[in-house]
Design an enzyme around this catalytic site. Sequence first.
Site, PDB file in Angstrom:
ATOM      1  CE  LYS A  56      -2.327  -0.396   3.763  1.00 26.34           C
ATOM      2  NZ  LYS A  56      -2.024  -1.637   4.437  1.00 26.34           N
ATOM      3  NE  ARG A  88      -4.600  -1.267  10.826  1.00 24.37           N
ATOM      4  CZ  ARG A  88      -3.618  -0.592  10.304  1.00 24.37           C
ATOM      5  NH1 ARG A  88      -3.822   0.492   9.636  1.00 24.37           N
ATOM      6  NH2 ARG A  88      -2.385  -0.988  10.442  1.00 24.37           N
ATOM      7  NE  ARG A 100       4.562  -8.985  -1.622  1.00 27.56           N
ATOM      8  CZ  ARG A 100       3.735  -8.306  -2.413  1.00 27.56           C
ATOM      9  NH1 ARG A 100       3.215  -7.154  -1.996  1.00 27.56           N
ATOM     10  NH2 ARG A 100       3.404  -8.746  -3.591  1.00 27.56           N
ATOM     11  NE  ARG A 152       7.013  -1.405  10.244  1.00 21.70           N
ATOM     12  CZ  ARG A 152       5.791  -1.169   9.775  1.00 21.70           C
ATOM     13  NH1 ARG A 152       5.638  -0.584   8.603  1.00 21.70           N
ATOM     14  NH2 ARG A 152       4.726  -1.515  10.474  1.00 21.70           N
ATOM     15  NE  ARG A 205       1.512  -5.196  11.677  1.00 27.67           N
ATOM     16  CZ  ARG A 205       2.783  -5.272  12.075  1.00 27.67           C
ATOM     17  NH1 ARG A 205       3.102  -5.023  13.328  1.00 27.67           N
ATOM     18  NH2 ARG A 205       3.726  -5.582  11.222  1.00 27.67           N
TER      19      ARG A 205
END
Length: 188
Positions: free
Chosen positions: A15, A91, A126, A132, A143
């Site tokens: 995104k 969200r 990915r 991160r 998540r």
Amino acid sequence: MTVRLVIFGRQGAGKGTQCLNIVNTYGVAHISTGDMLRAAVTAGTEMGTKAKEVMDAGGLVGDEIINGIVAERLTEPDAEGPGFVLDGYPRTQPQAEALLNILAAADQSLDAVLNLDVPLEEVTARMKSRGREDDTDDAIANRLALYEQETRPVLDFFDAQGLLVTVDGLGSEEEVSCRLIAVINDQL
Ligand code: AMP
């Protein structure tokens, strides 16, 4: 011309990258709640400190806080004039309703809601490779599970309003960008 967009996609669907292509094409403001929260964490604000704990655990920051941040951001000149692409927001169902209320109060509406579709196995791979700080295995799983639980109904909500367009997110950055821009042009 004002272009008002929301882009959905599992975390790791690309995104962020595609938002930059949309920004370059339409001159809209890129509004990423994740980026805004990370900036608040770095700045060490009170909100940032509270948000960090939730973000590290892969949870969702409270609707009230997020809605407030977005409402304020949408009134800035770069979003008011050219428009915006919202990334990572809404969200949850209450966030989706808040967004529509914020826009309606300003006599505005969304042009399109894009669903950048990349399969679960692909986004997991990915995310694991991007390394991160908040991308621990637990946080990733949390998540993605939250996305299904909380965000899937939001997609259905926008779909019912005839605003949702699903775009295949597999392929090169350029291929995906061309698909997205064709779909957006179609909705304008
Ligand atoms: P992102 O960069 O969009 O993956 O966001 C990183 C983290 O920030 C998420 O895992 C959440 O903890 C938090 N976050 C970002 N956007 C929202 C939102 N709209 N509602 C709640 N929490 C959010």
